[in-house]
Scaffold this motif. Sequence first.
Motif, PDB file in Angstrom:
ATOM      1  N   GLY A 158       0.791  -1.220   0.000  1.00  0.00           N
ATOM      2  CA  GLY A 158       0.000   0.000   0.000  1.00  0.00           C
ATOM      3  C   GLY A 158       0.825   1.273   0.000  1.00  0.00           C
ATOM      4  N   THR A 159       2.158   1.157   0.095  1.00  0.00           N
ATOM      5  CA  THR A 159       3.003   2.350   0.062  1.00  0.00           C
ATOM      6  C   THR A 159       3.239   2.775  -1.384  1.00  0.00           C
ATOM      7  N   SER A 160       3.099   4.053  -1.643  1.00  0.00           N
ATOM      8  CA  SER A 160       3.337   4.590  -2.982  1.00  0.00           C
ATOM      9  C   SER A 160       4.790   5.039  -3.092  1.00  0.00           C
ATOM     10  N   TRP A 161       5.467   4.611  -4.168  1.00  0.00           N
ATOM     11  CA  TRP A 161       6.883   4.919  -4.349  1.00  0.00           C
ATOM     12  C   TRP A 161       7.109   5.595  -5.701  1.00  0.00           C
ATOM     13  N   THR A 162       8.113   6.443  -5.726  1.00  0.00           N
ATOM     14  CA  THR A 162       8.631   6.997  -6.972  1.00  0.00           C
ATOM     15  C   THR A 162      10.048   6.470  -7.156  1.00  0.00           C
ATOM     16  N   LEU A 163      10.325   5.869  -8.319  1.00  0.00           N
ATOM     17  CA  LEU A 163      11.639   5.278  -8.586  1.00  0.00           C
ATOM     18  C   LEU A 163      12.370   6.093  -9.647  1.00  0.00           C
ATOM     19  N   THR A 164      13.618   6.440  -9.348  1.00  0.00           N
ATOM     20  CA  THR A 164      14.448   7.179 -10.296  1.00  0.00           C
ATOM     21  C   THR A 164      15.769   6.458 -10.486  1.00  0.00           C
ATOM     22  N   PRO A 165      16.048   5.906 -11.677  1.00  0.00           N
ATOM     23  CA  PRO A 165      17.338   5.250 -11.903  1.00  0.00           C
ATOM     24  C   PRO A 165      18.446   6.285 -12.075  1.00  0.00           C
ATOM     25  N   ARG A 166      19.597   5.991 -11.480  1.00  0.00           N
ATOM     26  CA  ARG A 166      20.759   6.869 -11.604  1.00  0.00           C
ATOM     27  C   ARG A 166      21.990   6.016 -11.891  1.00  0.00           C
ATOM     28  N   PRO A 167      22.525   6.044 -13.123  1.00  0.00           N
ATOM     29  CA  PRO A 167      22.010   6.784 -14.279  1.00  0.00           C
ATOM     30  C   PRO A 167      20.862   6.033 -14.946  1.00  0.00           C
ATOM     31  N   GLU A 168      20.359   6.594 -16.025  1.00  0.00           N
ATOM     32  CA  GLU A 168      19.354   5.892 -16.819  1.00  0.00           C
ATOM     33  C   GLU A 168      19.974   4.609 -17.386  1.00  0.00           C
ATOM     34  N   PRO A 169      19.167   3.564 -17.605  1.00  0.00           N
ATOM     35  CA  PRO A 169      19.712   2.302 -18.117  1.00  0.00           C
ATOM     36  C   PRO A 169      20.564   2.459 -19.381  1.00  0.00           C
ATOM     37  N   ALA A 170      20.151   3.301 -20.305  1.00  0.00           N
ATOM     38  CA  ALA A 170      20.923   3.484 -21.534  1.00  0.00           C
ATOM     39  C   ALA A 170      22.296   4.075 -21.245  1.00  0.00           C
TER      40      ALA A 170
END
Length: 398
Positions: free
Chosen positions: A110-122
Amino acid sequence: MSIPALVRPRPVHRASDLLAAYLPGSFYFSSPRGTLLADGVHSRVRAAGASHARAAAEALDAAAAAGVPDPVVAGAVGFRPEAESGLVVPSVVRRAGAPAVVRAPEAESGTSWTLTPRPEPAHYADSVRRALELIGRGELSKVVLARSLELAAESPVWVPALLARLVRADPAAYAFAADVTAPGDPAPRTLVGASPELLVSRRGATVLANPLAGSARRSGDEAQDRETVARLRDSAKDLGEHAHTAGQVAEVLGRFCTDLEVPAQPEVIGTPTMWHLSTRITGRLADPAAPACSALGLAEALHPTPAVGGVPGPAAVGAIADLEPEDRGYFAGMVGWTGLDGDGEWAVTIRSAEVCERTVRLSAGAGIVAGSEPAAELAETGAKFRTLLRALGLEGAV
């Protein structure tokens, strides 16, 4: 007739009680050898550019003279030798046996998360290609490249619950939680994780290291996992990567030991999410009383191993600084404890995260050698994220 000195036995605790007693700001470390929970700060260990082991030995002597019972130095050291460290002599130490195998608690839902990759996969895949160019030119034999996920929750993350899920999911792991709050942090920061990799352990004159290198994702399907293990055992790429790491660890420990046992071939060990090539290296110290031969001294000599850095070491660390856009912080560093007698345990801080209020930053790396494929290395780092993501209820997020 002389009267023998009274020896006060160490308090007997249960591992589950120490896990339940952990609160942010404390230091927790558990392994198959036992569980340690430390509270309060008697003193801080500041190496000031010198040896952490020597500074720790001085701090332990001072703590013993001040009457601190069972003094230890505990905490974490970052990836770079000159990086931050969070080593302290705690005021109170409690010990217990190894964690028991119990049903792992379900991750919070039930927890809302925001995910940010560092760096982007590319961008990560491009860094792998650049590393392969360095290897192709003969400048490196191996380099470990890491990437991170930054997670933001809608409410603060409760570290004791996260730690409990990690310990119960894999009681054989080197589980830890250490305060690594730095100036400028908006709230306390905790390094928490469940590492499969023992950097070094010392008990008396006996030392043990267990380098891991060469990995594959665990599926949970018995037949598929048998095939994966068989491929890993026969993979020239993974065996070569592992040989770099095991050989370097054996060479370093050989400087301190009179006897050293190094298996001719690695074995395969498993965690709930991964398979790893593993070599258990044991030795007997030539001079256990020397500060450099304490558990922390040996860990300092070994760190960073090729499992998290590369070959040759200095060139690989330099390449990491150029190729990774984010500083590693405590990821791929070391965490553990050393006692007054020099005994202790230090693990490599992989399968770890730094938690600060609502944010969780987790990192994972993959060893790049000749023959590596960017897409495969990207997938390997994604598989290694699963230990923490599963504990957070986010295993399917990447």
